[in-house]
Scaffold this motif. Structure first.
Motif, PDB file in Angstrom:
ATOM      1  N   PRO A 421     -64.914   2.614 -57.912  1.00 57.16           N
ATOM      2  CA  PRO A 421     -66.233   3.109 -57.515  1.00 57.16           C
ATOM      3  C   PRO A 421     -66.674   2.655 -56.115  1.00 57.16           C
ATOM      4  O   PRO A 421     -66.189   1.657 -55.595  1.00 57.16           O
ATOM      5  CB  PRO A 421     -67.147   2.477 -58.572  1.00 57.16           C
ATOM      6  CG  PRO A 421     -66.462   1.207 -58.949  1.00 57.16           C
ATOM      7  CD  PRO A 421     -64.993   1.479 -58.848  1.00 57.16           C
ATOM      8  N   LEU A 422     -67.599   3.429 -55.585  1.00 54.87           N
ATOM      9  CA  LEU A 422     -68.339   3.055 -54.374  1.00 54.87           C
ATOM     10  C   LEU A 422     -69.810   3.275 -54.708  1.00 54.87           C
ATOM     11  O   LEU A 422     -70.123   4.042 -55.607  1.00 54.87           O
ATOM     12  CB  LEU A 422     -67.958   3.974 -53.204  1.00 54.87           C
ATOM     13  CG  LEU A 422     -66.547   3.836 -52.624  1.00 54.87           C
ATOM     14  CD1 LEU A 422     -66.222   5.046 -51.755  1.00 54.87           C
ATOM     15  CD2 LEU A 422     -66.442   2.547 -51.805  1.00 54.87           C
ATOM     16  N   GLY A 423     -70.711   2.639 -53.984  1.00 55.77           N
ATOM     17  CA  GLY A 423     -72.122   2.902 -54.273  1.00 55.77           C
ATOM     18  C   GLY A 423     -73.047   1.990 -53.496  1.00 55.77           C
ATOM     19  O   GLY A 423     -72.632   0.957 -52.972  1.00 55.77           O
ATOM     20  N   ALA A 424     -74.305   2.414 -53.457  1.00 47.37           N
ATOM     21  CA  ALA A 424     -75.306   1.716 -52.640  1.00 47.37           C
ATOM     22  C   ALA A 424     -75.483   0.249 -53.060  1.00 47.37           C
ATOM     23  O   ALA A 424     -75.718  -0.621 -52.212  1.00 47.37           O
ATOM     24  CB  ALA A 424     -76.641   2.453 -52.732  1.00 47.37           C
ATOM     25  N   GLU A 425     -75.371  -0.016 -54.379  1.00 43.61           N
ATOM     26  CA  GLU A 425     -75.560  -1.418 -54.828  1.00 43.61           C
ATOM     27  C   GLU A 425     -74.493  -2.325 -54.219  1.00 43.61           C
ATOM     28  O   GLU A 425     -74.756  -3.500 -53.934  1.00 43.61           O
ATOM     29  CB  GLU A 425     -75.459  -1.534 -56.358  1.00 43.61           C
ATOM     30  CG  GLU A 425     -76.400  -0.664 -57.154  1.00 43.61           C
ATOM     31  CD  GLU A 425     -75.765   0.666 -57.539  1.00 43.61           C
ATOM     32  OE1 GLU A 425     -74.999   1.241 -56.732  1.00 43.61           O
ATOM     33  OE2 GLU A 425     -76.038   1.140 -58.655  1.00 43.61           O
ATOM     34  N   LEU A 429     -74.482  -5.379 -50.376  1.00 43.88           N
ATOM     35  CA  LEU A 429     -73.949  -6.747 -50.402  1.00 43.88           C
ATOM     36  C   LEU A 429     -73.380  -7.193 -49.050  1.00 43.88           C
ATOM     37  O   LEU A 429     -73.153  -8.384 -48.829  1.00 43.88           O
ATOM     38  CB  LEU A 429     -72.863  -6.879 -51.481  1.00 43.88           C
ATOM     39  CG  LEU A 429     -73.319  -6.610 -52.928  1.00 43.88           C
ATOM     40  CD1 LEU A 429     -72.128  -6.657 -53.876  1.00 43.88           C
ATOM     41  CD2 LEU A 429     -74.377  -7.620 -53.363  1.00 43.88           C
ATOM     42  N   ILE A 430     -73.115  -6.225 -48.159  1.00 45.89           N
ATOM     43  CA  ILE A 430     -72.593  -6.629 -46.840  1.00 45.89           C
ATOM     44  C   ILE A 430     -73.654  -6.562 -45.738  1.00 45.89           C
ATOM     45  O   ILE A 430     -73.335  -6.702 -44.556  1.00 45.89           O
ATOM     46  CB  ILE A 430     -71.323  -5.841 -46.425  1.00 45.89           C
ATOM     47  CG1 ILE A 430     -71.534  -4.339 -46.540  1.00 45.89           C
ATOM     48  CG2 ILE A 430     -70.119  -6.283 -47.260  1.00 45.89           C
ATOM     49  CD1 ILE A 430     -70.392  -3.513 -45.943  1.00 45.89           C
ATOM     50  N   ASP A 431     -74.919  -6.346 -46.119  1.00 42.77           N
ATOM     51  CA  ASP A 431     -75.975  -6.475 -45.107  1.00 42.77           C
ATOM     52  C   ASP A 431     -76.031  -7.932 -44.651  1.00 42.77           C
ATOM     53  O   ASP A 431     -75.820  -8.850 -45.448  1.00 42.77           O
ATOM     54  CB  ASP A 431     -77.332  -6.054 -45.700  1.00 42.77           C
ATOM     55  CG  ASP A 431     -77.425  -4.539 -45.893  1.00 42.77           C
ATOM     56  OD1 ASP A 431     -76.651  -3.801 -45.229  1.00 42.77           O
ATOM     57  OD2 ASP A 431     -78.244  -4.086 -46.712  1.00 42.77           O
ATOM     58  N   SER A 432     -76.284  -8.111 -43.358  1.00 45.25           N
ATOM     59  CA  SER A 432     -76.280  -9.478 -42.804  1.00 45.25           C
ATOM     60  C   SER A 432     -77.633  -9.846 -42.207  1.00 45.25           C
ATOM     61  O   SER A 432     -78.357  -8.983 -41.708  1.00 45.25           O
ATOM     62  CB  SER A 432     -75.195  -9.560 -41.725  1.00 45.25           C
ATOM     63  OG  SER A 432     -75.473 -10.567 -40.790  1.00 45.25           O
ATOM     64  N   ALA A 435     -76.641  -9.780 -38.121  1.00 39.73           N
ATOM     65  CA  ALA A 435     -76.020  -8.617 -37.463  1.00 39.73           C
ATOM     66  C   ALA A 435     -76.178  -7.402 -38.369  1.00 39.73           C
ATOM     67  O   ALA A 435     -76.824  -7.478 -39.416  1.00 39.73           O
ATOM     68  CB  ALA A 435     -74.545  -8.911 -37.187  1.00 39.73           C
ATOM     69  N   ASP A 436     -75.574  -6.256 -37.973  1.00 40.96           N
ATOM     70  CA  ASP A 436     -75.709  -5.053 -38.812  1.00 40.96           C
ATOM     71  C   ASP A 436     -75.033  -5.233 -40.164  1.00 40.96           C
ATOM     72  O   ASP A 436     -75.450  -4.656 -41.160  1.00 40.96           O
ATOM     73  CB  ASP A 436     -75.096  -3.842 -38.096  1.00 40.96           C
ATOM     74  CG  ASP A 436     -75.845  -3.515 -36.815  1.00 40.96           C
ATOM     75  OD1 ASP A 436     -77.046  -3.887 -36.715  1.00 40.96           O
ATOM     76  OD2 ASP A 436     -75.238  -2.918 -35.905  1.00 40.96           O
ATOM     77  N   MET A 437     -73.962  -5.980 -40.160  1.00 38.34           N
ATOM     78  CA  MET A 437     -73.267  -6.248 -41.442  1.00 38.34           C
ATOM     79  C   MET A 437     -72.444  -7.510 -41.315  1.00 38.34           C
ATOM     80  O   MET A 437     -72.228  -8.014 -40.210  1.00 38.34           O
ATOM     81  CB  MET A 437     -72.378  -5.061 -41.819  1.00 38.34           C
ATOM     82  CG  MET A 437     -71.166  -4.883 -40.943  1.00 38.34           C
ATOM     83  SD  MET A 437     -70.369  -3.286 -41.171  1.00 38.34           S
ATOM     84  CE  MET A 437     -71.229  -2.280 -39.956  1.00 38.34           C
ATOM     85  N   LYS A 438     -72.010  -8.037 -42.453  1.00 43.90           N
ATOM     86  CA  LYS A 438     -71.070  -9.158 -42.462  1.00 43.90           C
ATOM     87  C   LYS A 438     -69.754  -8.671 -43.071  1.00 43.90           C
ATOM     88  O   LYS A 438     -69.733  -7.616 -43.719  1.00 43.90           O
ATOM     89  CB  LYS A 438     -71.654 -10.339 -43.237  1.00 43.90           C
ATOM     90  CG  LYS A 438     -72.155  -9.998 -44.628  1.00 43.90           C
ATOM     91  CD  LYS A 438     -72.952 -11.148 -45.226  1.00 43.90           C
ATOM     92  CE  LYS A 438     -73.443 -10.812 -46.626  1.00 43.90           C
ATOM     93  NZ  LYS A 438     -74.307 -11.826 -47.212  1.00 43.90           N
ATOM     94  N   ASN A 439     -68.689  -9.417 -42.847  1.00 45.12           N
ATOM     95  CA  ASN A 439     -67.384  -8.886 -43.282  1.00 45.12           C
ATOM     96  C   ASN A 439     -66.967  -9.352 -44.663  1.00 45.12           C
ATOM     97  O   ASN A 439     -65.852  -9.046 -45.107  1.00 45.12           O
ATOM     98  CB  ASN A 439     -66.292  -9.178 -42.231  1.00 45.12           C
ATOM     99  CG  ASN A 439     -65.839 -10.631 -42.227  1.00 45.12           C
ATOM    100  OD1 ASN A 439     -66.625 -11.524 -42.586  1.00 45.12           O
ATOM    101  ND2 ASN A 439     -64.608 -10.875 -41.822  1.00 45.12           N
ATOM    102  N   ILE A 440     -67.821 -10.092 -45.350  1.00 43.08           N
ATOM    103  CA  ILE A 440     -67.562 -10.405 -46.760  1.00 43.08           C
ATOM    104  C   ILE A 440     -68.853 -10.235 -47.564  1.00 43.08           C
ATOM    105  O   ILE A 440     -69.954 -10.259 -46.991  1.00 43.08           O
ATOM    106  CB  ILE A 440     -67.027 -11.850 -46.972  1.00 43.08           C
ATOM    107  CG1 ILE A 440     -67.963 -12.868 -46.322  1.00 43.08           C
ATOM    108  CG2 ILE A 440     -65.618 -11.995 -46.448  1.00 43.08           C
ATOM    109  CD1 ILE A 440     -67.614 -14.318 -46.659  1.00 43.08           C
ATOM    110  N   GLY A 445     -66.172  -8.215 -57.201  1.00 43.39           N
ATOM    111  CA  GLY A 445     -65.918  -6.857 -56.686  1.00 43.39           C
ATOM    112  C   GLY A 445     -65.398  -6.832 -55.261  1.00 43.39           C
ATOM    113  O   GLY A 445     -65.758  -5.962 -54.472  1.00 43.39           O
ATOM    114  N   GLY A 446     -64.511  -7.780 -54.946  1.00 41.12           N
ATOM    115  CA  GLY A 446     -64.040  -7.922 -53.566  1.00 41.12           C
ATOM    116  C   GLY A 446     -63.363  -6.680 -52.991  1.00 41.12           C
ATOM    117  O   GLY A 446     -63.515  -6.384 -51.806  1.00 41.12           O
ATOM    118  N   ALA A 447     -62.623  -5.960 -53.833  1.00 42.47           N
ATOM    119  CA  ALA A 447     -61.921  -4.778 -53.317  1.00 42.47           C
ATOM    120  C   ALA A 447     -62.924  -3.659 -53.005  1.00 42.47           C
ATOM    121  O   ALA A 447     -62.748  -2.896 -52.049  1.00 42.47           O
ATOM    122  CB  ALA A 447     -60.894  -4.287 -54.337  1.00 42.47           C
ATOM    123  N   ILE A 448     -63.981  -3.590 -53.810  1.00 46.29           N
ATOM    124  CA  ILE A 448     -65.006  -2.554 -53.599  1.00 46.29           C
ATOM    125  C   ILE A 448     -65.817  -2.879 -52.337  1.00 46.29           C
ATOM    126  O   ILE A 448     -66.109  -2.001 -51.520  1.00 46.29           O
ATOM    127  CB  ILE A 448     -65.942  -2.453 -54.820  1.00 46.29           C
ATOM    128  CG1 ILE A 448     -65.120  -2.245 -56.100  1.00 46.29           C
ATOM    129  CG2 ILE A 448     -66.957  -1.325 -54.628  1.00 46.29           C
ATOM    130  CD1 ILE A 448     -65.945  -2.325 -57.378  1.00 46.29           C
TER     131      ILE A 448
END
Ligand code: BES
Ligand code: ZN
Ligand code: ZN
Length: 503
Positions: A421-425, A429-432, A435-440, A445-448
């Motif tokens: 799956p993919l999804g907004a929830e 989780l990668i909002d930072s 910055a615009d995002m973080k890389n973990i 659900g690490g693969a997602i």
């Protein structure tokens, strides 16, 4: 194991010539345990068939029974291979039967395969797939074995087997085999690249291997650091900055389709070695990270396959090549980089580097080529191995049609995919904070999470991400692969292109 056998196709030999033949002959038997007349011609004394019950051979799929110097025939060896149910042998079954034959070759050099089976009509494609299976199984990565040990295979090298496949339609088989062999060569190229150690194959050397596809008519451009810097690929370059071995991006184009028709695109993660960087990996098992370019290897192997069989499609292959190493210049946890898209990324773990490489590769691909779709392949997460084990790759997609086509190609080639799956929830989780995002993301659900990260770089273009961490290397060996690097993805994507995107 075996040097690459040479393969030819011929009409069934007449029994008289069969009786005069030296060498090894393979015949097929379905699960009723009987031999066809063409096969029986090689066994006038019925020695083989008499051996079936004693050997408990019932014709079960991939079962093997062999006899030496059969009575009444001057053969060295006669081998029966079980074909199981004669009806409904599909492409993969023929590959596996070929693999079973290759596994039973031993030192035979003069080999005939009698392709005849009671209850089945065997066509040229089946014969070609059987031949392809022989080649796949015969592959081994032994170029660095120089041992002078007397017991070692190298001290007494095998000669390549000459295999003649006897069939009703040798011309049709030969034609089908030309295409099949192109694909097999792509798979073997991908295996070679994955198996090669990282001291030999870094970003520069990998790019040179991609450049060699020009001999097949592929257009290949190599971008070096300077060009990538100019394009603003701060995300990819941040990963490379701890290694003295540079970064490259190979852009491969095969234009076999209609002129001006927009291409389909494949993008690969090519981390030639992943130490983890400053967020360093533990020592145990780190050697496997020479295979962290399995995605790039698959894309390169696919481009080889498509060009060698002159596929009627316009296809772009892009691979991001870096080494994730550590020196005083290496990126630190907490660093913020700006990707080509303009989006900023807080690098909280330097071991989540594959997504940083793909972010710029995907963006560049989309921006420059406006492809019909993009499929990326990456040995991206250990988490996909926890989720799916070593038998399925993870499939993530923003497009149901593309996902379904990929999954179907996966079934047909047995390079299987399982949709995740993919999804907004997950995305949030990668909002930072910084910055615009973080890389973990978080713990689960690490693969997602990794897939969500990639999705931020593909806009609305139909896209699929294949997480091949469990299937590209170290997956269990089977009838058609005995090597650590499997070449996973080449047969799958060739099939996708063949089934849906050739004019
Ligand atoms: N290359 C690895 C993933 C991997 C692990 C591939 C094992 C094949 C076998 C990737 O770069 C990585 O290190 N991912 C991390 C991500 C984590 C830091 C969020 C992982 O999976 O642990
Ligand atoms: Zn990593
Ligand atoms: Zn990695």
């Amino acid at each position: 194991m075996n040097p690459r056998p040479s393969i030819a196709f011929a009409k069934f030999a007449a029994p008289q010539t069969a009786a005069n033949r030296k060498g090894t002959v393979f015949v097929l038997s379905a699960d009723d345990g009987g031999l066809s007349d063409a096969a029986r011609a090689y066994d006038p004394g019925k020695t083989l068939e008499r051996a079936f019950p004693v050997a408990e051979f019932t014709g079960k799929f991939a079962g093997v029974v062999e006899i030496l110097a059969p009575e009444g025939a001057s053969l060295d060896r006669l081998v029966a291979i079980g074909a199981g149910k004669a009806t409904g042998l599909d492409e993969y079954a023929w590959l596996k039967l070929g693999g079973t034959i290759a596994a039973s070759l031993r030192k035979a050099t003069d080999v005939a395969v009698v392709l005849d089976l009671i209850g089945a009509s065997i066509d040229g494609k089946d014969a070609a797939n059987l031949a392809a299976g022989i080649l796949l199984r015969s592959y081994s990565f032994d170029k660095y074995k120089t041992s002078k040990d007397k017991d070692d295979a190298k001290a007494d090298p095998k000669k390549p087997a000459k295999i003649s496949i006897h069939t009703t339609d040798p011309a049709g088989a030969k034609k089908a085999f030309a295409d099949a062999e192109a694909v097999i060569d792509g798979v073997l190229l991908a295996r070679d690249l994955v198996n090669e150690p990282a001291n030999i194959l870094g970003p520069v050397e990998f790019a040179a291997r991609a450049k060699e596809l020009e001999t097949l008519g592929v257009k290949v451009e190599i971008l070096a650091e300077k060009e990538m810097k100019k394009l603003g690929m701060g995300s990819l370059l941040g990963v490379a900055q701890g290694s003295p071995r540079g970064a490259r991006m190979a852009v491969m184009q095969w234009n076999g389709g209609k002129p001006k028709e927009s291409p389909i695109a494949f993008v690969g993660k090519g981390v030639t070695f992943d130490t983890g960087g400053n967020s360093m990996k533990p020592a145990s098992g780190m050697e496997d990270m020479k295979g962290d370019m399995g995605g790039a290897a698959a894309v390169t192997g696919l481009m080889h396959a498509l060009a060698a069989r002159k596929a009627k499609a316009n296809v772009v292959g892009i691979i991001g090549l870096v080494e994730n190493a550590v020196d005083g210049h290496a990126q630190r946890p907490g660093d913020i980089v700006t990707s080509m898209s303009g989006q900023t990324i807080e690098v909280l773990n330097t071991d989540a580097e594959g997504r940083l490489v793909l972010a710029d590769a995907l963006w560049y691909c989309n921006d420059r080529f406006q492809p019909k779709f993009m499929v990326n392949l990456a040995t991206l997460t250990g988490a996909i191995m926890v989720a799916l084990g070593l038998h399925y790759a993870g499939l993530f997609s923003n497009n149901d049609e593309l996902a379904e086509r990929l999954a179907a190609a996966g079934q047909a080639t047995q390079e299987r995919l399982w949709r995740m799956p993919l999804g907004a929830e997950y995305d949030k989780l990668i909002d930072s904070k910084n910055a615009d995002m973080k890389n973990i993301g978080g713990r689960y659900g690490g693969a997602i999470i990794a897939a969500q990260f990639l999705q931020r770089f593909v806009k609305d273009t139909p896209w699929a991400h294949l997480d091949i961490a469990g299937t590209a290397m170290g997956s269990p060996s089977n009838e058609i692969n005995q090597s650590w690097g499997s070449g996973f993805g080449v047969r799958l994507l060739d099939r996708l292109v063949r089934d849906h995107y050739e004019s």
